[in-house]
Design a protein around this motif. Structure first.
Motif, PDB file in Angstrom:
ATOM      1  N   SER A  93       0.861  -1.183   0.000  1.00  0.00           N
ATOM      2  CA  SER A  93       0.000   0.000   0.000  1.00  0.00           C
ATOM      3  C   SER A  93       0.894   1.228   0.000  1.00  0.00           C
ATOM      4  N   VAL A  94       0.509   2.222  -0.796  1.00  0.00           N
ATOM      5  CA  VAL A  94       1.362   3.392  -0.994  1.00  0.00           C
ATOM      6  C   VAL A  94       0.681   4.650  -0.454  1.00  0.00           C
ATOM      7  N   VAL A  95       1.369   5.359   0.406  1.00  0.00           N
ATOM      8  CA  VAL A  95       0.924   6.679   0.856  1.00  0.00           C
ATOM      9  C   VAL A  95       1.292   7.664  -0.246  1.00  0.00           C
ATOM     10  N   ASP A  96       0.291   8.181  -0.933  1.00  0.00           N
ATOM     11  CA  ASP A  96       0.507   9.019  -2.110  1.00  0.00           C
ATOM     12  C   ASP A  96       0.893  10.440  -1.692  1.00  0.00           C
ATOM     13  N   LEU A  97       2.170  10.715  -1.689  1.00  0.00           N
ATOM     14  CA  LEU A  97       2.639  12.029  -1.253  1.00  0.00           C
ATOM     15  C   LEU A  97       2.191  13.137  -2.204  1.00  0.00           C
ATOM     16  N   TYR A 135       2.288   4.566  -8.773  1.00  0.00           N
ATOM     17  CA  TYR A 135       2.714   3.675  -9.855  1.00  0.00           C
ATOM     18  C   TYR A 135       4.229   3.497  -9.858  1.00  0.00           C
ATOM     19  N   ARG A 136       4.966   4.534  -9.464  1.00  0.00           N
ATOM     20  CA  ARG A 136       6.425   4.402  -9.398  1.00  0.00           C
ATOM     21  C   ARG A 136       6.829   3.474  -8.256  1.00  0.00           C
ATOM     22  N   ALA A 137       6.127   3.592  -7.140  1.00  0.00           N
ATOM     23  CA  ALA A 137       6.428   2.723  -5.994  1.00  0.00           C
ATOM     24  C   ALA A 137       6.122   1.267  -6.339  1.00  0.00           C
ATOM     25  N   ILE A 138       5.038   1.053  -7.078  1.00  0.00           N
ATOM     26  CA  ILE A 138       4.679  -0.308  -7.488  1.00  0.00           C
ATOM     27  C   ILE A 138       5.749  -0.871  -8.415  1.00  0.00           C
TER      28      ILE A 138
END
Length: 287
Positions: free
Chosen positions: A187-191, A239-242
């Motif tokens: 899960s990504v915290v979208d900064l 999407y970059r984190a994924i």
């Protein structure tokens, strides 16, 4: 979960890759496969077919090409225990694929992200993009063929806790069970969503806590199914984190929802899912 898998083909290497992935899943789930090749009526004067000899010749040439494309996939299928059917149909490709999926109660569509154009990246507006965006059933998109006799050992499930993300979890876990795969939940915290906001730190902390609860829920379900699971919550552009996670953890398959917490009912061009499908070198199952 997948009784019938539809594999559209245009005879390209991308379609061949998608067929191998489709056959892999068919073997795992004891599914029937339906190979489909669509003659695009827009590429010849379909209204003159049967009247004009040139239009007839164009139609026949395209039908032969479609039949040849199916033969390539038939050769792949006979090497497996999977039962299959083939069909050549006429129409607008993405519309015909979707109508065929509906008519034959298809549970999954497997298709390549690029075809005979010679371009090496997934194209906005392509047949694959239109199918992913509008399909009522899950779509597996792929760029490259799986290694021979390979499965999916590491499955990534990115989630934001939305309804479609939850649906993707069910599919990811079902596939993981068939392949005894390790489940990775991210899960990504979208900064980027909090840029310019006041008092950002509490917002990020609250988002992070929500993400942690979300991945913990998926981890619990994975463990209940006897699956090994790895969880992570990171900060960044989703999407970059994924993509970074895919590369660092050597992920074999991604399953994700077609839209998240936007409240919109359809897959969005430019969304996290769209960018992941467009840039991923491994298969992505969109639900």
């Amino acid at each position: 979960m997948y009784n019938t898998i539809l594999v559209p083909t245009d005879g390209s290497e991308g379609a061949k890759a998608a067929a191998r992935h489709g056959l892999n899943l068919a073997n795992a789930f004891d599914s029937q496969v339906r190979f489909l090749s669509v003659v695009d009526d827009r590429t010849y004067s379909s209204g003159l077919a049967g009247i004009d000899s040139e239009a007839n010749d164009q139609r026949e040439a395209l039908e032969r090409q479609a039949t040849d494309a199916l033969k390539i996939l038939e050769e792949l299928a006979v090497e497996t225990p999977t039962t299959y059917q083939t069909a050549v149909e006429h129409g607008v490709p993405h519309e015909t694929i979707l109508s065929s999926a509906d008519e034959h109660d298809v549970d999954l569509i497997s298709m390549g992200t690029h075809g005979r154009t010679g371009l090496d990246r997934y194209l906005l507006g392509s047949v694959a993009e239109r199918v992913v965006r509008t399909s009522d059933v899950p779509v597996l998109t792929s760029q490259s063929e799986p290694e021979e006799n390979s499965g999916y050992d590491r499955i990534l499930i990115p989630t934001d806790g939305s309804d479609t993300a939850t649906a993707a979890v069910d599919h990811g876990l079902a596939i993981a069970e068939q392949y005894d795969a390790t489940v990775h939940v991210l899960s990504v915290v979208d900064l980027s969503a909090v840029v310019g906001s006041y008092d950002v730190a509490p917002m990020i902390e609250s988002w992070k806590e929500r993400c942690e609860r979300t991945v913990e829920g998926v981890a619990e379900e994975s463990e209940n199914r006897g699956l090994d699971v790895v969880t992570d919550v990171v900060e960044g552009t989703p999407y970059r984190a994924i993509q970074k996670y895919i590369e660092s953890e050597k992920i074999d398959l991604v399953t994700m929802g077609t839209h998240g917490r936007t409240g919109l009912g359809r897959y969005l061009i430019g969304s996290v899912t769209a960018r992941t499908v467009r840039t991923s070198e491994i298969p992505v199952l969109t639900v």
